[in-house]
Every structure is written in structure tokens, then in C-alpha cells.
Design a protein around this motif. Structure first.
Motif, short mmCIF file in Angstrom:
data_model
loop_
_atom_site.label_atom_id
_atom_site.label_comp_id
_atom_site.label_asym_id
_atom_site.label_seq_id
_atom_site.Cartn_x
_atom_site.Cartn_y
_atom_site.Cartn_z
N PHE A 39 26.73 40.48 29.65
CA PHE A 39 27.22 41.83 29.95
C PHE A 39 27.17 42.11 31.44
N LEU A 42 30.26 40.59 32.81
CA LEU A 42 31.42 41.42 32.49
C LEU A 42 31.46 42.67 33.38
N LEU A 45 33.09 41.74 36.46
CA LEU A 45 34.55 41.66 36.28
C LEU A 45 35.18 43.05 36.31
N TYR A 46 34.47 44.05 35.74
CA TYR A 46 35.02 45.41 35.80
C TYR A 46 35.09 45.91 37.23
N LEU A 48 35.64 43.98 39.80
CA LEU A 48 36.82 43.31 40.35
C LEU A 48 38.11 43.99 39.90
N LEU A 49 38.08 44.63 38.73
CA LEU A 49 39.26 45.33 38.21
C LEU A 49 39.34 46.77 38.70
N ASP A 50 38.58 47.12 39.73
CA ASP A 50 38.58 48.48 40.28
C ASP A 50 38.19 49.52 39.24
N ALA A 51 37.22 49.20 38.40
CA ALA A 51 36.77 50.16 37.39
C ALA A 51 35.25 50.33 37.51
N VAL A 54 33.34 52.05 34.46
CA VAL A 54 33.09 51.20 33.30
C VAL A 54 31.99 50.19 33.61
N ILE A 57 28.62 52.07 33.30
CA ILE A 57 28.17 52.39 31.93
C ILE A 57 28.00 51.11 31.11
N GLN A 58 28.65 50.01 31.51
CA GLN A 58 28.37 48.73 30.85
C GLN A 58 26.91 48.35 31.04
N TYR A 62 25.24 49.61 27.62
CA TYR A 62 25.19 48.37 26.84
C TYR A 62 23.90 47.60 27.10
N SER A 132 40.47 54.38 40.06
CA SER A 132 39.07 53.94 40.12
C SER A 132 38.10 55.09 40.34
N ILE A 137 38.78 60.06 36.02
CA ILE A 137 38.46 59.72 34.63
C ILE A 137 37.83 60.93 33.94
#
Lengths: 170, 100
Positions: A39, A42, A45-46, A48-51, A54, A57-58, A62, A132, A137
Motif C-alpha cells: 500500500f 501504491l 504511485l498516486y 506520481l499520478l498527481d493525486a 488519495v 488517505i491510502q 488503509y 490535484s 475534490i
């Protein structure tokens, strides 16, 4: 940020490797701890995805809440190892019945998905204009998605009551 | 250059790992962990598509998926505790009362 291949491959390798080890571990405690590592990757990776919302909160929800709940239950049940009627040294693909079928099914499924996705060509390069900011959001969450957001609180309440009722010693 | 396809392939691999875990493992807690792996693979797809389309909806869906995952984990683990009290086992093959 989406165009940095080194970080993507690093995080992807950590995520896939840790997930594979989760499946391969005999001891559930190690499985849970490895899944927290997956996690974390991941979450990178979020980023890197400009998030970033997320990604945060991951980690908090999580890795911080759900996985601690899993760890708590594993230790509460005294972490029993798998008791199986087959020899544990046999490879999963060679085990009898539905397990062999399931392993073959998952393998075929993965190969098929990767094949279909790689045949689609090199389309889908990320354009500009990422959303982002947490403010955007939050604005969408409390205007367009206000009703699902409120229903979510009822879902959490029902799940909480269900867990208390189920796990109660009567 | 990392494109959308890279994220989709990674998500497909993670989902297949989760599927394999559900079928191969004979431990209820590990099966629940495999379901979490699958949920996270789907979350990665949502965020990647949201980024590619320049929309906030992908991240909002992920928020709801995480809420449902938390509820599922809480209820699922409560059921696991109850099952363990009855049979002193976490092997799903030992719960065959409803099997015809």
C-alpha cells in the motif's frame, strides 16, 4: 510528475513483489505487514499520478486503520497457520481440484488482461490539467456527491453495529 | 514516458495476484487480504483514468471504494472471529454446513 519512469518502475516492482509475497506467506502476520508495504508503494504511485489526497488517505485509512484492524484480529486469533490436508510443499498449480483450477484461472486472467492492454497501442499519454488540489475534490464531494457522501456515513454506522453484534460473545 | 497503459497493466497484474490469492490460499484472513489487493488494483485504475481525463471523479470514486472496503473489512473480520469461535479453524473447507 507522470513522466518519471524510474520512480514508476520502482513503485510498481515493490507493489507487485509485496503482493506476491502476501500470497506466498504462511504466517498471516507477515502477510499483513507486507500488504502495508504494498500500500505504501501504491501511495507513491498516486503521488506520481498527481493525486496527493488519495495518496494520503491510502496511508492514513488503509495502512493506518484497516491493516491495523487486520493485524489486531490476526493476533487476537493467535495467528493459526494453515491446516491443510495436502502436502504444503506441493506447488499451487499441482494441487488437487479447485485450487489448481483457481491458480490456472488467475494466471490466464492476468495474461489475457496484459495482452489486451498492450495490444491497444501506445495511446493514453497523460495530458495536462490534472485535478490535484484537495479543495477541488472537497468542493465536488460536498456539492455533486453530497448525497452519496451522506449515505456513506450510514454505511459506516451499519457496518460498525454489524461488527459489534457479530463479534459479541453471547 | 509512462503512459496510461503502464498503470493499467500494473493494475491488471495486481488484480490477477489478488484473484490467485482468493483461489489458492486456504486461510480466511489471507483471502480477505487478497480481496483488499483487488480493491486497490481497481483504485489504481480509477485514479489513472481520472488523471488521463483531467477529472476529479476518479479520486472521489476511490474515496467511496475505500469507505466500502473499510466496512467490508470490519464486518468480514467480525464474521471470521465468530467462525473461529465455532470451529477453532480458519480453513474455509471446514465450514461446510450449508454445502449440499
Amino acid at each position: 510528475m507522470t513522466g518519471s519512469p524510474m520512480l514508476f518502475y520502482l513503485f510498481a516492482a515493490v507493489a507487485v513483489g509485496a503482493s506476491l509475497l502476501v500470497i506466498a506467506q504462511r504466517n498471516p502476520v507477515y502477510s499483513v505487514l507486507l500488504l502495508i508495504g504494498s500500500f505504501g508503494a501504491l501511495s507513491g504511485l498516486y503521488v506520481l499520478l498527481d493525486a496527493p489526497f488519495v495518496a494520503v488517505i491510502q496511508i492514513i485509512v488503509y495502512a493506518g486503520a484497516i491493516m491495523v484492524l487486520f493485524l489486531f484480529v490476526v493476533m487476537l486469533l493467535n495467528a493459526p497457520h494453515e491446516d491443510t490436508d495436502y502436502d504444503s510443499h506441493v506447488h499451487p498449480l499441482l494441487r488437487p481440484g479447485p485450487m489448481r483450477f483457481g491458480a490456472a484461472l488467475a494466471l490466464a486472467f492476468g495474461v489475457e488482461l496484459v495482452w489486451a492492454l498492450t495490444r491497444a497501442g501506445q495511446s493514453g499519454a497523460f495530458a495536462g490539467g490534472a485535478v490535484s488540489s484537495v479543495a477541488q475534490i472537497g468542493h465536488a464531494l460536498f456539492t455533486d456527491y453530497a448525497f452519496p457522501f451522506e449515505v456513506t456515513s450510514i454505511l459506516i454506522l451499519v457496518a460498525m453495529m454489524g461488527a459489534v453484534v457479530l463479534a459479541r460473545r453471547d | 514516458m509512462v503512459a496510461l497503459n503502464h498503470y493499467l497493466v500494473l493494475s491488471a497484474i495486481l488484480f490477477a495476484i489478488g484473484t490467485a490469492g482468493v483461489f489458492v490460499r486456504r486461510n480466511l484472513i489471507t483471502i480477505l487480504l487478497s480481496i483488499e489487493i483487488m480493491l486497490n488494483a481497481v483504485n489504481l485504475t480509477f485514479v489513472a483514468f481520472g488523471r488521463a481525463l483531467g477529472s476529479a471523479d476518479g479520486q472521489i470514486i476511490v474515496f467511496f471504494v475505500m469507505t466500502v472496503a473499510a466496512a467490508e473489512a470490519a464486518v468480514g473480520l467480525a464474521i471470521v472471529i465468530t467462525l473461529f469461535r465455532h470451529k477453532e479453524s480458519l480453513n474455509p473447507d471446514s465450514f461446510t454446513l450449508l454445502k449440499w
